[in-house]
Design a protein around this motif. Structure first.
Motif, PDB file in Angstrom:
ATOM      1  N   HIS A 190      -1.085  -3.467  -7.824  1.00 35.05           N
ATOM      2  CA  HIS A 190      -0.834  -3.687  -6.394  1.00 35.05           C
ATOM      3  C   HIS A 190      -0.139  -5.024  -6.154  1.00 35.05           C
ATOM      4  O   HIS A 190       0.781  -5.113  -5.332  1.00 35.05           O
ATOM      5  N   ALA A 191      -0.566  -6.064  -6.857  1.00 34.86           N
ATOM      6  CA  ALA A 191       0.071  -7.378  -6.685  1.00 34.86           C
ATOM      7  C   ALA A 191       1.546  -7.319  -7.091  1.00 34.86           C
ATOM      8  O   ALA A 191       2.406  -7.888  -6.408  1.00 34.86           O
ATOM      9  N   LEU A 192       1.853  -6.624  -8.183  1.00 33.66           N
ATOM     10  CA  LEU A 192       3.255  -6.495  -8.601  1.00 33.66           C
ATOM     11  C   LEU A 192       4.069  -5.692  -7.590  1.00 33.66           C
ATOM     12  O   LEU A 192       5.242  -5.998  -7.342  1.00 33.66           O
ATOM     13  N   ARG A 193       3.474  -4.689  -6.981  1.00 35.19           N
ATOM     14  CA  ARG A 193       4.174  -3.945  -5.920  1.00 35.19           C
ATOM     15  C   ARG A 193       4.506  -4.874  -4.749  1.00 35.19           C
ATOM     16  O   ARG A 193       5.589  -4.801  -4.174  1.00 35.19           O
ATOM     17  N   HIS A 194       3.569  -5.754  -4.404  1.00 32.34           N
ATOM     18  CA  HIS A 194       3.816  -6.689  -3.304  1.00 32.34           C
ATOM     19  C   HIS A 194       4.893  -7.705  -3.679  1.00 32.34           C
ATOM     20  O   HIS A 194       5.709  -8.087  -2.831  1.00 32.34           O
ATOM     21  N   ALA A 244      12.472  -7.871  -2.625  1.00 28.27           N
ATOM     22  CA  ALA A 244      13.434  -7.017  -1.921  1.00 28.27           C
ATOM     23  C   ALA A 244      13.784  -7.607  -0.563  1.00 28.27           C
ATOM     24  O   ALA A 244      14.930  -7.510  -0.108  1.00 28.27           O
ATOM     25  N   GLY A 245      12.823  -8.240   0.099  1.00 31.83           N
ATOM     26  CA  GLY A 245      13.077  -8.866   1.379  1.00 31.83           C
ATOM     27  C   GLY A 245      14.094  -9.990   1.303  1.00 31.83           C
ATOM     28  O   GLY A 245      14.714 -10.350   2.305  1.00 31.83           O
ATOM     29  N   ALA A 246      14.279 -10.530   0.104  1.00 29.58           N
ATOM     30  CA  ALA A 246      15.272 -11.588  -0.114  1.00 29.58           C
ATOM     31  C   ALA A 246      16.520 -11.050  -0.805  1.00 29.58           C
ATOM     32  O   ALA A 246      17.383 -11.818  -1.232  1.00 29.58           O
ATOM     33  N   PHE A 265      -5.341  -5.965 -18.479  1.00 24.98           N
ATOM     34  CA  PHE A 265      -4.277  -6.632 -17.730  1.00 24.98           C
ATOM     35  C   PHE A 265      -2.936  -5.945 -17.982  1.00 24.98           C
ATOM     36  O   PHE A 265      -2.217  -5.584 -17.044  1.00 24.98           O
ATOM     37  N   MET A 266      -2.599  -5.728 -19.247  1.00 32.15           N
ATOM     38  CA  MET A 266      -1.319  -5.106 -19.591  1.00 32.15           C
ATOM     39  C   MET A 266      -1.261  -3.654 -19.126  1.00 32.15           C
ATOM     40  O   MET A 266      -0.188  -3.156 -18.777  1.00 32.15           O
ATOM     41  N   ALA A 267      -2.397  -2.968 -19.082  1.00 29.51           N
ATOM     42  CA  ALA A 267      -2.408  -1.596 -18.557  1.00 29.51           C
ATOM     43  C   ALA A 267      -1.961  -1.594 -17.103  1.00 29.51           C
ATOM     44  O   ALA A 267      -1.223  -0.699 -16.666  1.00 29.51           O
ATOM     45  N   GLY A 268      -2.371  -2.602 -16.338  1.00 30.45           N
ATOM     46  CA  GLY A 268      -1.931  -2.716 -14.953  1.00 30.45           C
ATOM     47  C   GLY A 268      -0.440  -2.972 -14.841  1.00 30.45           C
ATOM     48  O   GLY A 268       0.240  -2.386 -13.991  1.00 30.45           O
ATOM     49  N   VAL A 269       0.080  -3.837 -15.699  1.00 30.90           N
ATOM     50  CA  VAL A 269       1.523  -4.115 -15.721  1.00 30.90           C
ATOM     51  C   VAL A 269       2.288  -2.847 -16.080  1.00 30.90           C
ATOM     52  O   VAL A 269       3.228  -2.436 -15.384  1.00 30.90           O
ATOM     53  N   GLU A 270       1.893  -2.215 -17.172  1.00 32.65           N
ATOM     54  CA  GLU A 270       2.615  -1.043 -17.670  1.00 32.65           C
ATOM     55  C   GLU A 270       2.539   0.146 -16.715  1.00 32.65           C
ATOM     56  O   GLU A 270       3.484   0.934 -16.631  1.00 32.65           O
ATOM     57  N   ASP A 320       7.797   0.850 -14.411  1.00 29.42           N
ATOM     58  CA  ASP A 320       8.926   1.712 -14.046  1.00 29.42           C
ATOM     59  C   ASP A 320       9.079   1.801 -12.534  1.00 29.42           C
ATOM     60  O   ASP A 320      10.185   1.716 -12.006  1.00 29.42           O
ATOM     61  N   GLU A 321       7.968   1.955 -11.841  1.00 25.27           N
ATOM     62  CA  GLU A 321       7.984   2.087 -10.378  1.00 25.27           C
ATOM     63  C   GLU A 321       8.637   0.883  -9.692  1.00 25.27           C
ATOM     64  O   GLU A 321       9.385   1.037  -8.733  1.00 25.27           O
ATOM     65  N   VAL A 322       8.331  -0.331 -10.174  1.00 30.16           N
ATOM     66  CA  VAL A 322       8.848  -1.544  -9.519  1.00 30.16           C
ATOM     67  C   VAL A 322      10.075  -2.117 -10.223  1.00 30.16           C
ATOM     68  O   VAL A 322      10.587  -3.158  -9.843  1.00 30.16           O
ATOM     69  N   ASP A 323      10.551  -1.427 -11.277  1.00 36.21           N
ATOM     70  CA  ASP A 323      11.703  -1.863 -12.068  1.00 36.21           C
ATOM     71  C   ASP A 323      11.476  -3.221 -12.726  1.00 36.21           C
ATOM     72  O   ASP A 323      12.345  -4.080 -12.751  1.00 36.21           O
ATOM     73  N   LEU A 324      10.272  -3.387 -13.270  1.00 31.68           N
ATOM     74  CA  LEU A 324       9.922  -4.597 -14.014  1.00 31.68           C
ATOM     75  C   LEU A 324      10.284  -4.379 -15.468  1.00 31.68           C
ATOM     76  O   LEU A 324       9.752  -3.462 -16.115  1.00 31.68           O
ATOM     77  N   PRO A 325      11.204  -5.173 -16.010  1.00 33.86           N
ATOM     78  CA  PRO A 325      11.557  -4.980 -17.423  1.00 33.86           C
ATOM     79  C   PRO A 325      10.382  -5.326 -18.342  1.00 33.86           C
ATOM     80  O   PRO A 325       9.629  -6.248 -18.062  1.00 33.86           O
ATOM     81  N   LEU A 326      10.263  -4.548 -19.399  1.00 35.10           N
ATOM     82  CA  LEU A 326       9.269  -4.837 -20.443  1.00 35.10           C
ATOM     83  C   LEU A 326      10.006  -5.001 -21.758  1.00 35.10           C
ATOM     84  O   LEU A 326      10.776  -4.116 -22.116  1.00 35.10           O
TER      85      LEU A 326
END
Length: 136
Positions: A55-59, A65-67, A92-97, A101-107
């Motif tokens: 949820h924090a990464l989605r925020h 995106a607002g910027a 922790f990493m399970a939350g990131v992973e 893809d949803e938030v386009d965070l590179p891994l």
């Protein structure tokens, strides 16, 4: 591309982030710590570290995106986690992973710091995420 990520030989490997980000843009975006609460302040994923990380990464994505930015423009992420212990890394990493893809965070992620803290501003908040991005 404004941001190029790398992990030079001779630095600790493997890690879930890149060690270096080189940015060539001129505008900086600094995202304040984001937590697992919805827009009206209702806690999300109570007691669930992986869920709160997601949820924090989605925020963070929404703030970027607002910027006019996204995670591909991020040069540094900073995670604050309450009661951190090394055995929490898989959760922790399970939350990131789960949301990468949803938030386009590179891994692997951009350069990142994970800082263990005793408590954040409210007892239900398990993680807070800050981001710094650079744009052309």
């Amino acid at each position: 591309m404004t941001v190029q990520l790398s992990s030079p030989a001779g630095l600790l490997q493997p890690v879930p982030y890149h060690h270096v980000a080189v940015a060539t843009g001129t505008r900086q975006v600094h995202v304040a710590g984001q937590i697992a609460r919805d827009a009206d302040g209702t806690p999300l994923a109570p007691g669930d570290l992986a869920g709160q990380v997601g949820h924090a990464l989605r925020h963070v994505r929404t703030a970027l995106a607002g910027a006019g930015a996204g995670f591909r423009d991020v040069v540094h992420l900073r995670f604050y986690v309450t009661g951190w212990r090394p055995e929490m890394m898989d959760t922790f990493m399970a939350g990131v992973e789960a949301v990468a893809d949803e938030v386009d965070l590179p891994l692997p992620m951009p350069p990142a710091s994970l800082i263990g803290v005793v408590v954040l501003f409210e007892p239900d908040v398990l993680v807070e995420v800050e981001a710094t991005a650079v744009l052309d």
